[in-house]
Design a protein around this motif. Structure first.
Motif, PDB file in Angstrom:
ATOM      1  N   PRO A  25      80.951  23.049  29.235  1.00  0.00           N
ATOM      2  CA  PRO A  25      81.941  23.861  29.471  1.00  0.00           C
ATOM      3  C   PRO A  25      82.555  24.318  30.837  1.00  0.00           C
ATOM      4  CG  PRO A  25      80.086  25.082  28.942  1.00  0.00           C
ATOM      5  CD  PRO A  25      79.641  23.841  28.827  1.00  0.00           C
ATOM      6  N   LEU A  26      81.595  23.775  31.719  1.00  0.00           N
ATOM      7  CA  LEU A  26      81.568  23.787  32.983  1.00  0.00           C
ATOM      8  C   LEU A  26      81.235  22.882  33.884  1.00  0.00           C
ATOM      9  CD1 LEU A  26      79.825  27.005  34.656  1.00  0.00           C
ATOM     10  CD2 LEU A  26      78.910  25.304  32.921  1.00  0.00           C
ATOM     11  N   PRO A  27      81.654  22.361  35.294  1.00  0.00           N
ATOM     12  CA  PRO A  27      80.782  21.535  36.143  1.00  0.00           C
ATOM     13  C   PRO A  27      79.461  21.697  36.437  1.00  0.00           C
ATOM     14  CG  PRO A  27      83.028  22.349  37.070  1.00  0.00           C
ATOM     15  CD  PRO A  27      82.565  23.252  35.883  1.00  0.00           C
ATOM     16  N   VAL A  28      78.805  20.728  36.211  1.00  0.00           N
ATOM     17  CA  VAL A  28      77.229  20.701  36.193  1.00  0.00           C
ATOM     18  C   VAL A  28      76.920  21.077  37.741  1.00  0.00           C
ATOM     19  CG1 VAL A  28      76.988  18.342  36.725  1.00  0.00           C
ATOM     20  CG2 VAL A  28      75.196  19.565  35.482  1.00  0.00           C
ATOM     21  N   GLU A  29      77.589  20.597  38.699  1.00  0.00           N
ATOM     22  CA  GLU A  29      77.346  21.342  39.918  1.00  0.00           C
ATOM     23  C   GLU A  29      76.983  22.654  40.060  1.00  0.00           C
ATOM     24  OE1 GLU A  29      79.084  17.635  39.422  1.00  0.00           O
ATOM     25  OE2 GLU A  29      80.392  19.404  39.472  1.00  0.00           O
ATOM     26  N   LEU A  30      77.823  23.499  39.226  1.00  0.00           N
ATOM     27  CA  LEU A  30      77.625  24.923  39.455  1.00  0.00           C
ATOM     28  C   LEU A  30      76.339  25.512  38.999  1.00  0.00           C
ATOM     29  CD1 LEU A  30      81.240  26.070  38.096  1.00  0.00           C
ATOM     30  CD2 LEU A  30      80.326  25.278  40.610  1.00  0.00           C
ATOM     31  N   LEU A  31      75.471  24.774  38.265  1.00  0.00           N
ATOM     32  CA  LEU A  31      74.226  25.157  37.970  1.00  0.00           C
ATOM     33  C   LEU A  31      73.200  24.715  38.941  1.00  0.00           C
ATOM     34  CD1 LEU A  31      74.576  23.622  34.392  1.00  0.00           C
ATOM     35  CD2 LEU A  31      74.832  25.879  35.165  1.00  0.00           C
ATOM     36  N   ARG A  32      72.397  25.903  39.295  1.00  0.00           N
ATOM     37  CA  ARG A  32      71.312  25.774  40.168  1.00  0.00           C
ATOM     38  C   ARG A  32      70.307  26.975  40.002  1.00  0.00           C
ATOM     39  NH1 ARG A  32      72.234  31.177  41.846  1.00  0.00           N
ATOM     40  NH2 ARG A  32      74.465  31.928  41.238  1.00  0.00           N
ATOM     41  N   THR A  33      69.259  26.458  40.944  1.00  0.00           N
ATOM     42  CA  THR A  33      68.004  27.311  40.451  1.00  0.00           C
ATOM     43  C   THR A  33      68.317  28.777  40.746  1.00  0.00           C
ATOM     44  OG1 THR A  33      66.628  25.475  41.331  1.00  0.00           O
ATOM     45  CG2 THR A  33      65.519  27.538  41.215  1.00  0.00           C
ATOM     46  N   GLY A  34      67.628  29.699  40.253  1.00  0.00           N
ATOM     47  CA  GLY A  34      67.861  31.259  40.299  1.00  0.00           C
ATOM     48  C   GLY A  34      69.058  31.663  39.687  1.00  0.00           C
ATOM     49  N   LEU A  35      69.703  30.871  39.136  1.00  0.00           N
ATOM     50  CA  LEU A  35      70.878  31.345  38.014  1.00  0.00           C
ATOM     51  C   LEU A  35      70.184  31.208  36.627  1.00  0.00           C
ATOM     52  CD1 LEU A  35      74.063  31.884  37.718  1.00  0.00           C
ATOM     53  CD2 LEU A  35      73.942  29.310  36.846  1.00  0.00           C
ATOM     54  N   TRP A  36      70.356  32.038  35.831  1.00  0.00           N
ATOM     55  CA  TRP A  36      69.847  32.189  34.248  1.00  0.00           C
ATOM     56  C   TRP A  36      71.024  31.700  33.358  1.00  0.00           C
ATOM     57  CZ3 TRP A  36      72.395  35.547  31.302  1.00  0.00           C
ATOM     58  CH2 TRP A  36      72.587  36.771  31.733  1.00  0.00           C
ATOM     59  N   VAL A  37      70.693  30.863  32.610  1.00  0.00           N
ATOM     60  CA  VAL A  37      71.984  30.587  31.721  1.00  0.00           C
ATOM     61  C   VAL A  37      71.714  31.013  30.228  1.00  0.00           C
ATOM     62  CG1 VAL A  37      73.316  28.540  30.701  1.00  0.00           C
ATOM     63  CG2 VAL A  37      72.580  28.902  33.365  1.00  0.00           C
ATOM     64  N   ALA A  38      72.386  31.786  29.557  1.00  0.00           N
ATOM     65  CA  ALA A  38      72.167  31.903  28.090  1.00  0.00           C
ATOM     66  C   ALA A  38      73.339  31.267  27.395  1.00  0.00           C
ATOM     67  CB  ALA A  38      72.202  33.570  27.935  1.00  0.00           C
ATOM     68  N   GLU A  39      73.067  30.706  26.260  1.00  0.00           N
ATOM     69  CA  GLU A  39      73.986  30.148  25.414  1.00  0.00           C
ATOM     70  C   GLU A  39      73.921  30.891  24.073  1.00  0.00           C
ATOM     71  OE1 GLU A  39      76.304  27.883  24.436  1.00  0.00           O
ATOM     72  OE2 GLU A  39      75.152  26.101  25.014  1.00  0.00           O
ATOM     73  N   VAL A  40      75.307  31.006  23.522  1.00  0.00           N
ATOM     74  CA  VAL A  40      75.426  31.349  21.986  1.00  0.00           C
ATOM     75  C   VAL A  40      75.714  30.435  20.876  1.00  0.00           C
ATOM     76  CG1 VAL A  40      76.692  33.435  22.995  1.00  0.00           C
ATOM     77  CG2 VAL A  40      77.959  31.716  22.014  1.00  0.00           C
ATOM     78  N   VAL A  41      76.158  29.302  21.506  1.00  0.00           N
ATOM     79  CA  VAL A  41      76.074  28.104  20.447  1.00  0.00           C
ATOM     80  C   VAL A  41      74.656  27.954  19.706  1.00  0.00           C
ATOM     81  CG1 VAL A  41      76.416  25.724  20.121  1.00  0.00           C
ATOM     82  CG2 VAL A  41      78.098  26.894  21.532  1.00  0.00           C
ATOM     83  N   TYR A  42      74.534  27.596  18.677  1.00  0.00           N
ATOM     84  CA  TYR A  42      73.136  27.587  17.772  1.00  0.00           C
ATOM     85  C   TYR A  42      73.075  26.240  17.018  1.00  0.00           C
ATOM     86  CZ  TYR A  42      75.140  30.243  13.879  1.00  0.00           C
ATOM     87  OH  TYR A  42      76.000  30.379  12.788  1.00  0.00           O
ATOM     88  N   ARG A  43      74.406  25.525  16.770  1.00  0.00           N
ATOM     89  CA  ARG A  43      74.496  24.538  16.356  1.00  0.00           C
ATOM     90  C   ARG A  43      74.961  23.340  17.072  1.00  0.00           C
ATOM     91  NH1 ARG A  43      76.305  26.080  10.021  1.00  0.00           N
ATOM     92  NH2 ARG A  43      74.181  26.755   9.365  1.00  0.00           N
ATOM     93  N   PRO A  44      74.396  22.540  17.874  1.00  0.00           N
ATOM     94  CA  PRO A  44      72.925  22.503  17.806  1.00  0.00           C
ATOM     95  C   PRO A  44      72.222  23.491  18.773  1.00  0.00           C
ATOM     96  CG  PRO A  44      73.694  21.014  19.490  1.00  0.00           C
ATOM     97  CD  PRO A  44      74.840  21.383  18.728  1.00  0.00           C
ATOM     98  N   LEU A  45      70.726  23.812  18.570  1.00  0.00           N
ATOM     99  CA  LEU A  45      70.000  24.786  19.364  1.00  0.00           C
ATOM    100  C   LEU A  45      70.095  24.164  20.533  1.00  0.00           C
ATOM    101  CD1 LEU A  45      67.014  26.101  17.527  1.00  0.00           C
ATOM    102  CD2 LEU A  45      68.915  27.407  18.112  1.00  0.00           C
ATOM    103  N   GLU A  46      69.685  22.903  20.866  1.00  0.00           N
ATOM    104  CA  GLU A  46      69.603  22.190  22.408  1.00  0.00           C
ATOM    105  C   GLU A  46      71.103  21.789  22.497  1.00  0.00           C
ATOM    106  OE1 GLU A  46      67.653  22.363  24.905  1.00  0.00           O
ATOM    107  OE2 GLU A  46      67.874  20.672  25.808  1.00  0.00           O
ATOM    108  N   THR A  47      71.862  22.425  23.311  1.00  0.00           N
ATOM    109  CA  THR A  47      73.167  22.195  23.923  1.00  0.00           C
ATOM    110  C   THR A  47      72.913  21.281  25.115  1.00  0.00           C
ATOM    111  OG1 THR A  47      73.544  24.007  24.971  1.00  0.00           O
ATOM    112  CG2 THR A  47      74.247  24.039  22.711  1.00  0.00           C
TER     113      THR A  47
END
Ligand code: NAD
Length: 278
Positions: free
Chosen positions: A208-230
């Motif tokens: 849903p967003l550019p992977v470059e925006l993900l970094r150590t120190g940021l926590w990420v919560a998902e609501v999609v549960y099908r599949p559990l591993e997105t």
């Protein structure tokens, strides 16, 4: 899938073929899936199903997309949270025959968040997706004390609409919106990111967003549960983020609804394990 679930107790049915939610019921309980698509019914017909369920002796219903708003006009009352959210995912028929609407989506996320990311900082949180799940997540995060939420949605009117409702409820200083172009700066300054769009489901593959925006120190919560591993969770973990999958929200909203239907406390740990096995 557009569906309604009916919950009925005191029927001597074997629940082996019923979904994982049914597995937490006693063998004398029945949790039945009613799918409005094969019935050829639109969400505007949900009132007929509510009346039929009451007449047939069901104790209540879980209500899913796209009936969470349309059901409200057919009910006799709402819990405070359901009224604030303007959405119902659980209907309970009282002994007096009144149908009362509740919302356990928000409490489900709150319980999952407290369990899965107990010490996560909540100063600045970016919420991606301002639809039904996003509204429940926003209500949960602001209720449990998040300082500020930044809402981002590819439909700016949806983000603005939800921000306006939340500002009235929780104060304008705690909510803002950001256009897609402003997402890098918003995520760059955030403690956490909650993803509440359908991206990552089979019908909506990708990130849903550019992977470059993900970094150590940021926590990420998902609501999609099908599949559990997105793909988002996998990318976030690879980037060093702490993560929370959408299964906890799904389980705890069901657990809270179960308690409303039956007065009994379900085994949420077992429900989580069952969901992971599906
Ligand atoms: P919805 O259609 O009401 O809202 C989705 C929103 O996301 C829309 O406003 C849309 O414009 C926006 N959007 C789509 N792609 C986007 C992107 N790349 N960036 C920003 N915004 C984007 O849907 P919903 O009912 O809120 O459901 C969303 C997801 O949440 C679904 O996958 C659903 O299965 C899941 N969900 C999970 C639980 C749970 O218990 N874990 C509960 C409810 C919904």
């Amino acid at each position: 899938m557009f569906s309604l679930f009916f919950a009925l107790k005191n029927l001597n049915k074997n629940l082996a073929s019923v979904s994982w939610v049914g597995d937490v019921y006693k063998r004398t309980d029945l949790y039945r899936l009613i799918d409005i698509d094969p019935l050829g019914l639109g969400p505007e017909r949900v009132g007929e199903l509510v009346r039929a369920a009451a007449r047939l002796g069901f104790d209540g219903l879980n209500i899913t997309h796209p009936c969470k708003q349309t059901v409200i006009e057919h009910l006799d009352g709402l819990s405070e949270d359901a009224a604030l959210l303007g959405a119902v995912n659980t209907v309970v028929f009282g002994a007096d025959g009144r149908a009362i609407g509740h919302n356990t989506d928000w409490s489900g996320f709150a319980r999952s968040f407290a369990r899965g990311l107990p010490d996560a900082p909540t100063g600045e949180i970016v919420l991606l997706g301002a639809g039904g799940a996003g509204a429940a997540v926003a209500h949960a995060l602001l209720t449990v004390g998040a300082d500020r939420l930044t809402l981002a949605d590819t439909d700016p009117a949806r983000a603005a609409g939800l921000a306006g409702t939340l500002a009235t409820r929780f104060g304008a200083a705690r909510v803002r919106t950001v256009a897609p172009g402003g997402l890098p700066a918003a995520v760059g300054g955030a403690d956490g990111l909650v993803h509440a769009t359908p991206t990552g489901m089979a019908a909506h593959p990708g990130l849903p967003l550019p992977v470059e925006l993900l970094r150590t120190g940021l926590w990420v919560a998902e609501v999609v549960y099908r599949p559990l591993e997105t793909p988002l969770l996998a990318a976030a973990r690879a980037a060093g983020c702490r993560t929370l999958d959408g299964g906890g929200m799904a389980v705890f909203q069901a657990a809270d609804a179960f308690r409303l239907f039956t007065g009994r406390e379900p085994d949420a740990t077992r429900m989580l394990a069952d969901l992971a096995d599906l």
